[in-house]
Design a protein around this motif. Structure first.
Motif, mmCIF file in Angstrom:
data_model
loop_
_atom_site.group_PDB
_atom_site.id
_atom_site.type_symbol
_atom_site.label_atom_id
_atom_site.label_comp_id
_atom_site.label_asym_id
_atom_site.label_seq_id
_atom_site.Cartn_x
_atom_site.Cartn_y
_atom_site.Cartn_z
ATOM 1 N N GLY A 8 19.357 -3.207 70.655
ATOM 2 C CA GLY A 8 18.026 -3.770 70.848
ATOM 3 C C GLY A 8 18.087 -5.280 70.798
ATOM 4 N N CYS A 9 16.947 -5.896 71.065
ATOM 5 C CA CYS A 9 16.896 -7.360 71.037
ATOM 6 C C CYS A 9 15.520 -7.802 70.548
ATOM 7 C CB CYS A 9 17.170 -7.902 72.437
ATOM 8 S SG CYS A 9 17.008 -9.697 72.532
ATOM 9 N N VAL A 10 15.523 -8.485 69.406
ATOM 10 C CA VAL A 10 14.283 -9.017 68.849
ATOM 11 C C VAL A 10 14.416 -10.540 68.808
ATOM 12 C CG1 VAL A 10 12.609 -8.834 66.984
ATOM 13 C CG2 VAL A 10 14.215 -6.957 67.366
ATOM 14 N N ILE A 11 13.501 -11.202 69.512
ATOM 15 C CA ILE A 11 13.577 -12.668 69.618
ATOM 16 C C ILE A 11 12.421 -13.289 68.830
ATOM 17 C CG2 ILE A 11 13.566 -14.613 71.218
ATOM 18 C CD1 ILE A 11 14.765 -12.784 73.339
ATOM 19 N N ARG A 12 12.761 -14.119 67.853
ATOM 20 C CA ARG A 12 11.760 -14.648 66.926
ATOM 21 C C ARG A 12 10.655 -15.432 67.656
ATOM 22 N NH1 ARG A 12 11.805 -16.053 61.417
ATOM 23 N NH2 ARG A 12 14.051 -15.826 61.224
ATOM 24 N N GLY A 13 11.083 -16.268 68.598
ATOM 25 C CA GLY A 13 10.108 -17.122 69.286
ATOM 26 C C GLY A 13 9.062 -16.356 70.077
ATOM 27 N N GLU A 14 9.323 -15.087 70.337
ATOM 28 C CA GLU A 14 8.427 -14.325 71.210
ATOM 29 C C GLU A 14 7.535 -13.333 70.480
ATOM 30 O OE1 GLU A 14 10.871 -12.643 74.313
ATOM 31 O OE2 GLU A 14 11.641 -14.610 74.864
ATOM 32 N N THR A 15 7.594 -13.340 69.175
ATOM 33 C CA THR A 15 6.746 -12.378 68.452
ATOM 34 C C THR A 15 6.360 -12.914 67.077
ATOM 35 O OG1 THR A 15 6.613 -10.150 67.552
ATOM 36 C CG2 THR A 15 8.785 -11.151 67.568
ATOM 37 N N THR A 16 5.179 -12.526 66.655
ATOM 38 C CA THR A 16 4.744 -12.923 65.314
ATOM 39 C C THR A 16 5.189 -11.891 64.283
ATOM 40 O OG1 THR A 16 2.646 -11.825 65.778
ATOM 41 C CG2 THR A 16 2.709 -14.222 66.072
ATOM 42 N N HIS A 17 5.606 -10.710 64.744
ATOM 43 C CA HIS A 17 6.045 -9.713 63.757
ATOM 44 C C HIS A 17 7.554 -9.451 63.864
ATOM 45 C CE1 HIS A 17 4.749 -7.437 67.276
ATOM 46 N NE2 HIS A 17 5.330 -6.352 66.834
ATOM 47 N N TYR A 18 8.295 -10.537 64.156
ATOM 48 C CA TYR A 18 9.757 -10.493 64.242
ATOM 49 C C TYR A 18 10.368 -9.832 63.005
ATOM 50 C CZ TYR A 18 14.469 -12.614 63.919
ATOM 51 O OH TYR A 18 15.805 -12.841 63.773
ATOM 52 N N VAL A 63 14.489 3.844 74.392
ATOM 53 C CA VAL A 63 13.260 3.924 73.594
ATOM 54 C C VAL A 63 12.452 2.644 73.881
ATOM 55 C CG1 VAL A 63 14.222 5.372 71.756
ATOM 56 C CG2 VAL A 63 14.452 2.874 71.605
ATOM 57 N N PRO A 64 11.142 2.666 73.558
ATOM 58 C CA PRO A 64 10.329 1.486 73.904
ATOM 59 C C PRO A 64 10.849 0.167 73.325
ATOM 60 C CG PRO A 64 8.917 3.343 73.386
ATOM 61 C CD PRO A 64 10.315 3.769 73.042
ATOM 62 N N GLY A 65 11.173 0.165 72.031
ATOM 63 C CA GLY A 65 11.632 -1.086 71.408
ATOM 64 C C GLY A 65 12.487 -0.801 70.198
ATOM 65 N N ALA A 66 12.908 -1.889 69.541
ATOM 66 C CA ALA A 66 13.803 -1.772 68.385
ATOM 67 C C ALA A 66 13.195 -0.917 67.269
ATOM 68 C CB ALA A 66 14.147 -3.162 67.858
ATOM 69 N N PHE A 67 11.870 -0.978 67.151
ATOM 70 C CA PHE A 67 11.205 -0.222 66.083
ATOM 71 C C PHE A 67 11.448 1.276 66.218
ATOM 72 C CE2 PHE A 67 7.411 1.404 63.816
ATOM 73 C CZ PHE A 67 7.504 0.656 62.649
ATOM 74 N N GLU A 68 11.636 1.754 67.447
ATOM 75 C CA GLU A 68 11.808 3.191 67.697
ATOM 76 C C GLU A 68 13.274 3.632 67.632
ATOM 77 O OE1 GLU A 68 9.622 1.332 69.694
ATOM 78 O OE2 GLU A 68 7.984 2.176 68.515
ATOM 79 N N ILE A 69 14.202 2.698 67.497
ATOM 80 C CA ILE A 69 15.625 3.075 67.507
ATOM 81 C C ILE A 69 15.976 4.039 66.365
ATOM 82 C CG2 ILE A 69 17.999 2.211 67.223
ATOM 83 C CD1 ILE A 69 17.127 -0.267 68.855
ATOM 84 N N THR A 103 9.092 -7.902 60.776
ATOM 85 C CA THR A 103 8.743 -6.486 60.626
ATOM 86 C C THR A 103 9.571 -5.621 61.556
ATOM 87 O OG1 THR A 103 6.491 -7.163 60.132
ATOM 88 C CG2 THR A 103 6.821 -4.842 60.650
ATOM 89 N N VAL A 104 9.613 -5.989 62.839
ATOM 90 C CA VAL A 104 10.343 -5.157 63.811
ATOM 91 C C VAL A 104 11.834 -5.143 63.480
ATOM 92 C CG1 VAL A 104 10.993 -4.920 66.246
ATOM 93 C CG2 VAL A 104 8.638 -5.511 65.642
ATOM 94 N N ALA A 105 12.419 -6.323 63.263
ATOM 95 C CA ALA A 105 13.859 -6.399 62.996
ATOM 96 C C ALA A 105 14.206 -5.737 61.660
ATOM 97 C CB ALA A 105 14.318 -7.855 62.993
ATOM 98 N N ARG A 107 14.020 -0.780 75.256
ATOM 99 C CA ARG A 107 13.605 -1.297 76.561
ATOM 100 C C ARG A 107 13.011 -2.706 76.435
ATOM 101 N NH1 ARG A 107 9.972 2.485 77.637
ATOM 102 N NH2 ARG A 107 11.567 4.051 77.817
ATOM 103 N N PHE A 108 12.460 -3.030 75.274
ATOM 104 C CA PHE A 108 11.883 -4.356 75.058
ATOM 105 C C PHE A 108 13.007 -5.392 75.215
ATOM 106 C CE2 PHE A 108 9.523 -7.751 73.217
ATOM 107 C CZ PHE A 108 8.185 -7.353 73.148
ATOM 108 N N ASN A 109 12.748 -6.431 75.993
ATOM 109 C CA ASN A 109 13.784 -7.431 76.322
ATOM 110 C C ASN A 109 14.961 -6.765 77.044
ATOM 111 O OD1 ASN A 109 12.549 -9.768 75.180
ATOM 112 N ND2 ASN A 109 13.241 -9.167 73.144
ATOM 113 N N ASP A 110 14.639 -5.916 78.015
ATOM 114 C CA ASP A 110 15.734 -5.161 78.657
ATOM 115 C C ASP A 110 16.643 -6.029 79.534
ATOM 116 O OD1 ASP A 110 14.054 -5.470 80.828
ATOM 117 O OD2 ASP A 110 13.875 -3.333 81.281
#
Ligand code: INI
Length: 163
Positions: A86-96, A60-66, A98-100, A28-31
Motif C-alpha cells: 500500500g501507499c499512504v502519503i502524509r501530504g495528501e491526507t489528514t488521517h495519515y 483492496v480499496p486502501g491500506a486500511f483494508e489490507i 490513522t490509516v498507516a 488501490r489508493f495511490n495505485d
C-alpha cells in the motif's frame, strides 16, 4: 555464542521459494505507486523461486483494508505467506497516522493471530517523490521487492522452527 553463528545471522539467508504459495494484497489508493510495488513484489518472488502459479493477487480499496484481506488469506490454510502492499502519503491526507497506524497494527495482529507471516510492504511517506523513490524499477529500491524476500525468508524460518 559461536562467532560463525553471529556472522551468518548478519547476512540475509539463501532464499528458496520453490513450492511456496504466496498471496499479495494490494491497496488501490495511490495505485500509480502500488502498481510499482506489485511489480517489485512479483520480481522478488520470481527471483526467490516462487512459481507464478503459486502467487495470488487481490486488490483492496486502501491500506486500511489490507489487514482483513491478509488475515483471510492467512486463515485459509492455502498460503505460506502474505504480502501487504500500500501507499499512504502524509501530504495528501489528514488521517495519515490513522490509516498507516491501523494498517501496521492490523497486519501485526493478523500475523500473530494466525502464525502466517504477513509482510508490511506499505509505504508511509511525506510526499509522492519519496514514494516513487521507494518503488523503483528493477535494479532500484523497491519496497515490494524487499517485501517478497522478507515473505520467503519468514516462511522458511517458521517452517524450520516448527519442523
Ligand atoms: N488509503 C491509502 O492506501 N493511502 C492513503 O494515502 C489514504 N488516504 O490518503 O486517505 C488511504 N485512505 C483510504 C483508506 O485506506 C480506506 O480505504 C478508506 O478509509 C475506507 O475504509
Amino acid at each position: 555464542m559461536a562467532r560463525d553463528v553471529v556472522a551468518a545471522g548478519r547476512q540475509a539467508p539463501e532464499l528458496d521459494g520453490t513450492g511456496m504459495r504466496v498471496a499479495i494484497v494490494c491497496g488501490r489508493f495511490n495505485d500509480h505507486v502500488t502498481i510499482r510495488l506489485l511489480q517489485g513484489a512479483q520480481r522478488g518472488l520470481d527471483a526467490a523461486g516462487v512459481g507464478t502459479d503459486d502467487v495470488t493477487v487481490e486488490w483492496v480499496p486502501g491500506a486500511f483494508e489490507i489487514p482483513i484481506a491478509a488475515k483471510a488469506f492467512a486463515e485459509s490454510g492455502k498460503v505460506d505467506a502474505v504480502i501487504g502492499l500500500g501507499c499512504v502519503i502524509r501530504g495528501e491526507t489528514t488521517h495519515y497516522e490513522t490509516v498507516a497506524g491501523e494498517c501496521a497494527a492490523g497486519i501485526q495482529r493478523a500475523q500473530l493471530a494466525t502464525g502466517v507471516p504477513i509482510v508490511f510492504g506499505v509505504l508511509t511517506t511525506e510526499d509522492l517523490d519519496q514514494a516513487m523513490a521507494r518503488s523503483e524499477d528493477a535494479g532500484g529500491h523497491n519496497v515490494g521487492e524487499e517485501g517478497a524476500a522478507t515473505a520467503v525468508e519468514m516462511a522458511q524460518l517458521l517452517r524450520r522452527i516448527r519442523a
